[in-house]
Design a protein around this motif. Structure first.
Motif, PDB file in Angstrom:
ATOM      1  N   PHE A 143       0.808  -1.221   0.000  1.00 43.88           N
ATOM      2  CA  PHE A 143       0.000   0.000   0.000  1.00 43.88           C
ATOM      3  C   PHE A 143       0.847   1.281   0.000  1.00 43.88           C
ATOM      4  CE2 PHE A 143       0.445  -1.418   4.441  1.00 43.88           C
ATOM      5  CZ  PHE A 143       1.104  -0.327   4.986  1.00 43.88           C
ATOM      6  N   MET A 144       2.172   1.115   0.163  1.00 45.49           N
ATOM      7  CA  MET A 144       3.025   2.303   0.280  1.00 45.49           C
ATOM      8  C   MET A 144       3.112   3.027  -1.058  1.00 45.49           C
ATOM      9  SD  MET A 144       4.627   4.128   2.428  1.00 45.49           S
ATOM     10  CE  MET A 144       4.643   2.989   3.814  1.00 45.49           C
ATOM     11  N   SER A 145       3.025   4.351  -1.006  1.00 50.06           N
ATOM     12  CA  SER A 145       3.105   5.189  -2.204  1.00 50.06           C
ATOM     13  C   SER A 145       4.050   6.355  -1.936  1.00 50.06           C
ATOM     14  CB  SER A 145       1.716   5.723  -2.579  1.00 50.06           C
ATOM     15  OG  SER A 145       1.248   6.607  -1.561  1.00 50.06           O
ATOM     16  N   ASP A 146       4.439   7.029  -2.990  1.00 49.83           N
ATOM     17  CA  ASP A 146       5.302   8.197  -2.812  1.00 49.83           C
ATOM     18  C   ASP A 146       4.599   9.295  -2.030  1.00 49.83           C
ATOM     19  OD1 ASP A 146       7.446   7.024  -4.044  1.00 49.83           O
ATOM     20  OD2 ASP A 146       7.166   8.027  -5.971  1.00 49.83           O
ATOM     21  N   TRP A 147       3.290   9.371  -2.157  1.00 45.84           N
ATOM     22  CA  TRP A 147       2.541  10.373  -1.398  1.00 45.84           C
ATOM     23  C   TRP A 147       2.635  10.085   0.104  1.00 45.84           C
ATOM     24  CZ3 TRP A 147       1.216  15.018  -1.121  1.00 45.84           C
ATOM     25  CH2 TRP A 147       0.133  15.484  -0.351  1.00 45.84           C
ATOM     26  N   LEU A 148       2.481   8.817   0.473  1.00 41.70           N
ATOM     27  CA  LEU A 148       2.622   8.452   1.880  1.00 41.70           C
ATOM     28  C   LEU A 148       4.068   8.674   2.358  1.00 41.70           C
ATOM     29  CD1 LEU A 148       0.490   5.171   2.082  1.00 41.70           C
ATOM     30  CD2 LEU A 148      -0.137   7.447   2.888  1.00 41.70           C
ATOM     31  N   ALA A 153       8.165  11.758   5.422  1.00 38.73           N
ATOM     32  CA  ALA A 153       9.400  12.555   5.374  1.00 38.73           C
ATOM     33  C   ALA A 153       9.199  13.912   6.049  1.00 38.73           C
ATOM     34  CB  ALA A 153       9.848  12.733   3.931  1.00 38.73           C
ATOM     35  N   TYR A 154       8.040  14.554   5.814  1.00 38.41           N
ATOM     36  CA  TYR A 154       7.754  15.847   6.449  1.00 38.41           C
ATOM     37  C   TYR A 154       7.675  15.687   7.968  1.00 38.41           C
ATOM     38  CZ  TYR A 154       7.031  18.971   2.453  1.00 38.41           C
ATOM     39  OH  TYR A 154       7.216  19.783   1.356  1.00 38.41           O
ATOM     40  N   HIS A 155       7.021  14.622   8.409  1.00 37.68           N
ATOM     41  CA  HIS A 155       6.910  14.382   9.848  1.00 37.68           C
ATOM     42  C   HIS A 155       8.296  14.211  10.476  1.00 37.68           C
ATOM     43  CE1 HIS A 155       5.048  12.568  13.540  1.00 37.68           C
ATOM     44  NE2 HIS A 155       6.234  11.957  13.580  1.00 37.68           N
ATOM     45  N   GLU A 156       9.133  13.388   9.859  1.00 44.13           N
ATOM     46  CA  GLU A 156      10.467  13.142  10.416  1.00 44.13           C
ATOM     47  C   GLU A 156      11.349  14.385  10.331  1.00 44.13           C
ATOM     48  OE1 GLU A 156      10.967  10.633  12.186  1.00 44.13           O
ATOM     49  OE2 GLU A 156       9.124   9.613  11.572  1.00 44.13           O
ATOM     50  N   CYS A 192       1.461  18.060  12.977  1.00 42.78           N
ATOM     51  CA  CYS A 192       0.920  19.375  12.633  1.00 42.78           C
ATOM     52  C   CYS A 192       1.827  20.104  11.658  1.00 42.78           C
ATOM     53  CB  CYS A 192       0.706  20.202  13.900  1.00 42.78           C
ATOM     54  SG  CYS A 192      -0.293  21.693  13.639  1.00 42.78           S
ATOM     55  N   TYR A 193       3.131  19.900  11.774  1.00 40.12           N
ATOM     56  CA  TYR A 193       4.056  20.497  10.815  1.00 40.12           C
ATOM     57  C   TYR A 193       3.744  19.987   9.406  1.00 40.12           C
ATOM     58  CZ  TYR A 193       8.359  21.500   8.259  1.00 40.12           C
ATOM     59  OH  TYR A 193       9.254  21.927   7.299  1.00 40.12           O
ATOM     60  N   ALA A 194       3.578  18.672   9.251  1.00 38.76           N
ATOM     61  CA  ALA A 194       3.272  18.091   7.945  1.00 38.76           C
ATOM     62  C   ALA A 194       1.926  18.594   7.438  1.00 38.76           C
ATOM     63  CB  ALA A 194       3.279  16.573   8.032  1.00 38.76           C
ATOM     64  N   LEU A 195       0.937  18.683   8.313  1.00 38.07           N
ATOM     65  CA  LEU A 195      -0.395  19.168   7.920  1.00 38.07           C
ATOM     66  C   LEU A 195      -0.357  20.642   7.506  1.00 38.07           C
ATOM     67  CD1 LEU A 195      -2.449  17.442  10.760  1.00 38.07           C
ATOM     68  CD2 LEU A 195      -2.667  16.952   8.298  1.00 38.07           C
TER      69      LEU A 195
END
Length: 326
Positions: A226-231, A236-239, A269-272
């Motif tokens: 189910f993994m995609s580049d979008w996920l 990556a943003y979260h980390e 929240c940073y990623a959002l």
């Protein structure tokens, strides 16, 4: 009348004496004087004593002159040594000042970077301050200048490594290209067993011992159907938010209060906030008739007030170059 007999009268004797003095070839007696022998010698003694005194005074003068010359020569040598010492100090101060300028010029290249711990401003301030503290000590100035040069080399090395990291993709993965874009090459990508690094079942994490490396769990981030580049992008943003938290401890300690001190919901929240269209819940289709419901993160979607805190936090991060004076 011829008188042939001798006379006892004093006058003939006087006459005889007078005749004798006038006789040719007779010795001339010294004139009669009333002074005794000691009085005759007085003028000669005075001249001799005067000469001795003159010689003594001249000798004393020569000795004094020699002493003055010796003192003068010693003074000149001391002055020459002091001049040489001051000249050496000036050269060492100039060398230190040049090293400090090189450090500041290198630090200026990090202006605006989002990581406050890379440029150690407090340490550099202390280093440069030592130049003033040791301005009269040449040996200490030499050591100070060497420490400043070492700090400059280390900082320049960090910059060179980041430039090399940003220009290459060692893993050849989408995640690394994304991390290089977010971190300008200062943040590395490691595809490994992130579960072991962070002692949790995770897709990715950042360890406290190396806040500039994001570890991704290769078995999950790449192998899951189910993994995609979008996920992967959202992960990556979260980390990357964790990198910002760890490398900016003081502003983070203020901002995380809006999240109850929870760094995970703050990273979500940073990623959002900075990844348009990102959500924590996804439907991922793997075929025309099959899909996955995937939840990413820690289950809390931040509100607008918290997102504003994130924006202000990000705006406050990083290094702002300012001159350091002694």
């Amino acid at each position: 009348m011829l008188v042939s007999s001798a006379s006892s009268s004093p006058q003939p004797a006087a006459a005889d004496a007078e005749l004798a003095s006038e006789s040719p070839g007779a010795p001339i007696a010294p004139p009669s004087t009333d002074l005794d022998e000691s009085e005759h010698l007085v003028p000669w003694k005075r001249r001799r004593i005067g000469w001795i005194i003159t010689v003594i005074l001249l000798g004393v003068a020569l000795i004094a002159t020699g002493a003055v010359l010796a003192v003068t020569l010693i003074g000149l040598e001391e002055a020459r040594e002091e001049i040489d010492h001051q000249r050496d100090l000036i050269e060492k101060k100039e060398t230190f000042a040049f090293a400090a300028q090189e450090l500041m010029a290198t630090a200026a290249q990090f202006d605006g970077l989002s990581y406050g711990t890379i440029v150690e401003t407090r340490y550099y301030t202390r280093l440069i301050g030592r130049g003033w503290d040791h301005r009269w000590n040449g040996d200490s100035l030499d050591r100070d200048a060497e420490e400043v040069r070492t700090a400059t080399e280390e900082l320049a090395g960090v910059l060179a490594a980041a430039q090399g990291e940003a220009a290459a993709n060692a893993t050849g993965t989408f995640l690394e290209s994304l991390t290089d874009q977010l971190g300008a090459g200062f943040v590395k990508t490691s595809l490994d067993t992130a579960d072991a690094v962070c002692d949790e079942d995770v897709w990715g994490c950042v360890g406290g011992d190396d806040p500039f490396t994001i570890h991704y769990d290769a078995a999950q981030i790449n192998a899951q159907t189910f993994m995609s580049d979008w996920l992967r992008t959202g992960v990556a943003y979260h980390e990357y938010a964790h990198v910002l938290q760890m490398t900016n401890p003081e502003p983070t300690a203020t901002a995380d209060k809006a999240f109850g001190g929870d760094w995970e919901t703050m990273a979500d929240c940073y990623a959002l906030t900075y990844l348009p269209g990102w959500t924590l819940d996804h439907t991922t289709w793997v075929s025309d008739y099959e899909y996955w419901e995937v939840s990413v993160g820690y289950g809390y979607t931040c509100d607008e007030g918290q997102r504003q805190v994130i924006r202000e936090w990000v705006d406050s991060l990083g290094y702002t170059h300012e001159p350091i004076s002694q």
